[in-house]
Design an enzyme around this catalytic site. Structure first.
Site, PDB file in Angstrom:
ATOM      1  N   SER A 107       0.818  -1.206   0.000  1.00  0.00           N
ATOM      2  CA  SER A 107       0.000   0.000   0.000  1.00  0.00           C
ATOM      3  C   SER A 107       0.858   1.264   0.000  1.00  0.00           C
ATOM      4  O   SER A 107       1.638   1.462  -0.910  1.00  0.00           O
ATOM      5  CB  SER A 107      -0.955  -0.056   1.189  1.00  0.00           C
ATOM      6  OG  SER A 107      -2.156   0.581   0.875  1.00  0.00           O
ATOM      7  N   ASP A 255      -5.969   2.269  -3.912  1.00  0.00           N
ATOM      8  CA  ASP A 255      -7.211   2.277  -3.129  1.00  0.00           C
ATOM      9  C   ASP A 255      -7.385   3.597  -2.367  1.00  0.00           C
ATOM     10  O   ASP A 255      -8.410   3.822  -1.749  1.00  0.00           O
ATOM     11  CB  ASP A 255      -7.312   1.061  -2.189  1.00  0.00           C
ATOM     12  CG  ASP A 255      -6.154   0.942  -1.217  1.00  0.00           C
ATOM     13  OD1 ASP A 255      -5.289   1.840  -1.177  1.00  0.00           O
ATOM     14  OD2 ASP A 255      -6.115  -0.069  -0.478  1.00  0.00           O
TER      15      ASP A 255
END
Length: 461
Positions: A107, A255
């Site tokens: 991430s 995301d």
């Protein structure tokens, strides 16, 4: 660099290289992939299929091939999406009728990190209970692999960026014709990961003129990959010099989504969800959800549309659980994560982009004017780095007792709601730290409140 391996319910995350069980080494990758495969097998007798994909980080190909071949060694079929995004893998799992998915991404962590994000058959993050089972299997290591006649089969599928984009644009609430007529010019910072490929493709499909910076997916992050104001100087400058309508930045696995206005000012990661919710609530009345570390502005905007707001514990899996419980029309996290159930229950920057564009078309305002239309809160996000062996729960209990007369929630650390400001204290799922988040009506007040609580906690350590 603190070399470390963090095993949490949200996945297995660590720094590449070094010693097994201390870092994320090939042995650890095989062990945790096997444990996940074992968890899937324990729920089904049939031949299993898992979808895998990775962000562009340097270790991605190595980690990805270890994961794929481990699953094959367990007799599990693999659909490999190659370079992908977390939300793309998430939508692929149910579309392929697969049993689960693994995304190889750390991430927003720096380049030395990687991680295995584990998905269930709905393409959603596995529950805390399932996560505990996977970790227990990894601990026991009573593994059993397939014999030579029952190995899994690997298929590659590179069609999913297009499928994900098409499905995003096809959502009922997206004003496609309005966006195409809007003749937008947008700068995209893809932090040299997969967002640098998929976000421009999405925008171009909507007739948006795209200026790309840091969009080569080589994993060489040109700045800290967390999409925060202090890391996005290049984007702010490019929006102004290119005379663009706004700028978009995403994290390496796409995301999280943030915007920069036409003047080169940061829109605020907390306000991505606020703006998207504003648009969706204007089309569909209902409930919204964010985690309790997110801005109060979402509550305010929800109330202007006569909706109901509720707060969940931090962590996407908790937000999703609460969204399902209250049947929320939209939800997400204040770090730029937008979750819109008509496509899937997962944070998705593509969904956020099309909703934001639809809002701009409808309001006929610049991005700076849009931002000015929302209540102005200021957040201070701080962390206290912990030494080994500190009992964080004990510290939290002490703080909760100290502020028992205020409006307080202990579903996730300690959240104290004062009349015009709040503080949220919690231990991180992913790092050895206590997070101290505050929000107030001015930067100074948010900062002062944070310093006060940092000092109070430090005096207990």
């Amino acid at each position: 660099i603190i070399m470390t391996l963090i095993k949490s319910i949200s996945g297995i995350r660590g720094t590449i290289g070094g010693e097994p069980s201390i870092n994320l080494t090939p042995l650890d990758i095989v062990r945790f992939t096997t444990a996940y495969g074992q968890w899937l097998s324990s729920n089904s007798e049939d031949t299993l299929t898992v979808v895998t994909g990775r962000d562009a980080r340097i270790s991605g190909a190595m980690v990805h091939s270890l994961v794929n071949q481990t699953l094959i060694g367990m007799g599990i079929n693999v659909i490999d999406l190659g370079l992908s995004t977390t939300p793309t893998v998430a939508v692929a799992v149910p579309w392929e009728k697969a049993n689960g998915g693994i995304v190889l991404t750390a991430s927003h962590n720096p380049k030395e990190w990687n991680a295995l994000k584990l998905l269930n058959h709905n393409g959603e993050f596995i529950s805390a209970e399932s996560g505990e089972i996977v970790l227990a299997f990894a601990e026991k290591q009573t593994f059993n692999y397939a014999d030579v006649d029952h190995l899994g089969v690997l298929k590659t599928n590179d069609t999913y960026f297009k499928k994900h984009i098409d499905a995003t644009i096809a959502m009922d609430t997206v004003n496609v014709s309005g966006i195409k007529k809007g003749l937008f010019k947008v700068v995209v910072d893809g932090v040299n990961s997969s967002g640098g490929v998929i976000i421009p493709q999405l925008l171009e499909a909507l007739g948006v003129e795209v200026v790309k910076i840091h969009c080569v997916p080589n994993g060489d992050f040109p700045h800290n990959p967390e999409p925060l104001n202090e890391h996005l100087g290049d984007l702010c400058e490019a929006v102004v010099s290119q005379n663009a309508h706004f700028g978009i930045a995403v994290d390496p696995d796409v995301d999280r989504l943030v915007f920069v206005d036409e003047k080169g000012h940061f829109f605020g990661e907390e306000y991505t969800l606020v703006a998207c919710a504003d648009y969706i609530l204007s089309k569909t009345s209902g409930a919204t959800v964010s985690n309790m570390s997110s801005t109060r502005a979402l509550l305010d905007v929800t109330l202007t549309h006569a909706g109901h707001y509720s707060a969940s514990a931090v962590g996407e899996v908790n937000v999703v659980k609460e969204m399902k419980a209250v049947n929320a029309v939209i939800g997400g996290e204040g770090n730029g994560g937008v979750i819109y159930p008509p496509l899937h229950y997962g944070r998705d920057a593509l969904v956020g982009v099309v909703i934001f564009l639809s809002l701009l078309v409808e309001r006929k305002v610049s991005v700076s004017k849009l931002r000015a239309s929302y209540p102005n809160y200021f957040m201070s996000k701080n962390k206290i780095i912990l030494n080994e062996g500190i009992d964080v729960d004990d510290v939290m209990n002490t703080m909760a007792k100290r502020y028992v007369s205020e409006k307080i929630s202990i579903i996730d650390g300690v959240k104290i709601d004062f009349e015009k400001e709040w503080v949220h204290l919690r231990k991180s799922n992913t790092e050895p730290i206590i997070r101290v988040y505050t929000e107030a009506m001015s930067k100074e007040k948010a900062s002062a409140l944070a310093q006060r609580f940092v000092s109070e906690i430090n005096s207990l350590l």
